[in-house]
Motif scaffolding. Structure first.
Motif, mmCIF file in Angstrom:
data_model
loop_
_atom_site.group_PDB
_atom_site.id
_atom_site.type_symbol
_atom_site.label_atom_id
_atom_site.label_comp_id
_atom_site.label_asym_id
_atom_site.label_seq_id
_atom_site.Cartn_x
_atom_site.Cartn_y
_atom_site.Cartn_z
ATOM 1 N N ALA A 108 0.837 -1.203 -0.233
ATOM 2 C CA ALA A 108 -0.102 0.017 0.042
ATOM 3 C C ALA A 108 0.860 1.365 -0.082
ATOM 4 O O ALA A 108 0.496 2.102 -0.699
ATOM 5 N N PHE A 109 2.015 1.111 0.780
ATOM 6 C CA PHE A 109 2.946 2.369 0.674
ATOM 7 C C PHE A 109 3.588 2.826 -0.531
ATOM 8 O O PHE A 109 3.567 3.871 -0.989
ATOM 9 N N GLU A 110 3.846 1.571 -1.390
ATOM 10 C CA GLU A 110 4.580 1.572 -2.401
ATOM 11 C C GLU A 110 3.471 2.045 -3.888
ATOM 12 O O GLU A 110 4.072 2.532 -4.663
ATOM 13 N N TYR A 111 2.408 1.482 -3.656
ATOM 14 C CA TYR A 111 1.392 1.761 -4.767
ATOM 15 C C TYR A 111 0.661 2.911 -4.501
ATOM 16 O O TYR A 111 0.107 3.644 -5.915
ATOM 17 N N SER A 112 0.277 3.567 -3.462
ATOM 18 C CA SER A 112 -0.592 4.525 -3.164
ATOM 19 C C SER A 112 -0.007 5.930 -3.598
ATOM 20 O O SER A 112 1.222 6.155 -2.913
ATOM 21 N N PRO A 113 -0.421 6.499 -4.489
ATOM 22 C CA PRO A 113 0.274 7.931 -4.476
ATOM 23 C C PRO A 113 -0.086 9.131 -3.631
ATOM 24 O O PRO A 113 0.614 10.042 -3.596
ATOM 25 N N TYR A 114 -1.234 8.895 -3.012
ATOM 26 C CA TYR A 114 -1.582 9.954 -1.880
ATOM 27 C C TYR A 114 -1.947 9.419 -0.575
ATOM 28 O O TYR A 114 -2.362 8.178 -0.425
ATOM 29 N N LYS A 115 -1.422 10.230 0.551
ATOM 30 C CA LYS A 115 -1.922 9.996 1.785
ATOM 31 C C LYS A 115 -3.281 9.825 2.048
ATOM 32 O O LYS A 115 -4.049 10.600 1.526
ATOM 33 N N ASP A 116 -3.921 8.531 2.839
ATOM 34 C CA ASP A 116 -5.136 8.638 3.251
ATOM 35 C C ASP A 116 -5.163 9.677 4.523
ATOM 36 O O ASP A 116 -4.962 9.103 5.657
ATOM 37 N N THR A 117 -5.730 10.716 4.187
ATOM 38 C CA THR A 117 -5.890 11.891 5.447
ATOM 39 C C THR A 117 -7.176 11.336 6.154
ATOM 40 O O THR A 117 -7.199 12.255 7.464
ATOM 41 N N ILE A 118 -7.906 10.516 5.687
ATOM 42 C CA ILE A 118 -9.340 10.286 6.678
ATOM 43 C C ILE A 118 -8.904 9.141 7.546
ATOM 44 O O ILE A 118 -9.424 9.244 8.933
ATOM 45 N N THR A 119 -8.566 8.043 6.861
ATOM 46 C CA THR A 119 -8.456 6.699 7.853
ATOM 47 C C THR A 119 -7.104 6.408 8.440
ATOM 48 O O THR A 119 -7.001 5.604 9.338
ATOM 49 N N ASP A 120 -5.874 7.123 8.051
ATOM 50 C CA ASP A 120 -4.801 6.750 8.338
ATOM 51 C C ASP A 120 -3.742 8.097 8.255
ATOM 52 O O ASP A 120 -2.706 8.137 7.775
ATOM 53 N N ALA A 121 -4.352 9.020 9.065
ATOM 54 C CA ALA A 121 -3.826 10.621 8.800
ATOM 55 C C ALA A 121 -2.334 10.493 9.533
ATOM 56 O O ALA A 121 -1.611 11.394 9.135
ATOM 57 N N ARG A 122 -1.971 9.566 10.299
ATOM 58 C CA ARG A 122 -0.710 9.782 10.909
ATOM 59 C C ARG A 122 0.493 9.084 10.126
ATOM 60 O O ARG A 122 1.520 9.060 10.522
#
Length: 153
Positions: free
Chosen positions: A121-135
Motif C-alpha cells: 500500500a505504501f509503494e502503490y498509493s500515490p496519496y496519503k489517506d488523510t481520513i483513515t490513516d492521517a498519521r
C-alpha cells in the motif's frame, strides 16, 4: 473427566492440521517462468520479478524475434497457487496467455509480474489517506511509474 476425550480429540485435530500444513505446495505454473531479483534504488530494497516466457522463446530460430511484453503488479499471485496471497488463488495468467496464444487470439507475449512487498500500500498509493490513516507517512506511490519505467523495463 469428560473433557479428557475432547482434549485428546482436539490434540489429534491439531496434529493432523500440522501434518497437512507441512506438505509442500505443488506448483501450478504452466510454461517457462523465471525468477529475477534486483536492488531497487527507488524503493531501497531487493525486488522480485517473475518473467513468463512464451513457448518457443528459447528456440534458436527465435533469437532475433521481438516479443510484446505485458507488465503486471502483484506478480507473486499471477502465475502460481503456491505463491499467491494468503487466502487467495492465483490469477492464472500463464494458463490464460497460453490458451490465447494457442487459439491465435493474441501473439506470443512475455509477461513480467512485479512482486509486491509487505509495503504494498505504501509503494502503490500515490496519496496519503488523510481520513483513515492521517498519521501514516506520505506514501511513495507517485514513484511507481518511474520504478516500472526506469528500473523494471
Amino acid at each position: 473427566m469428560r473433557f479428557v476425550p475432547l482434549l485428546g480429540l482436539a490434540a489429534q485435530f491439531a496434529i493432523s492440521g500440522l501434518c497437512l500444513a507441512q506438505q509442500p505446495c505443488k506448483s501450478t505454473v504452466v510454461g517457462d517462468l523465471r525468477i529475477a531479483h534486483f536492488d531497487s534504488k527507488i524503493y531501497g530494497r531487493s525486488m522480485t520479478l517473475r518473467i513468463w516466457l512464451p513457448p518457443g522463446y528459447g528456440d534458436p530460430g527465435n533469437a532475433a524475434h521481438k516479443y510484446p511484453t505485458l507488465y503486471l503488479l502483484d506478480g507473486q499471485t499471477a502465475f502460481d497457487e503456491c505463491t499467491a496471497f494468503p487466502g487467495e488463488h492465483e490469477l492464472q495468467v500463464d494458463e490464460t496467455v497460453t490458451r490465447l496464444v494457442e487459439e491465435h487470439k493474441i501473439p506470443p507475449v512475455i509477461v513480467v509480474g512485479i512482486d509486491s512487498t509487505e509495503h504494498r500500500a505504501f509503494e502503490y498509493s500515490p496519496y496519503k489517506d488523510t481520513i483513515t490513516d492521517a498519521r501514516a507517512p506520505e506514501p511513495i506511490g507517485k514513484q511507481l511509474p518511474s520504478f516500472v519505467a526506469d528500473e523494471v523495463i
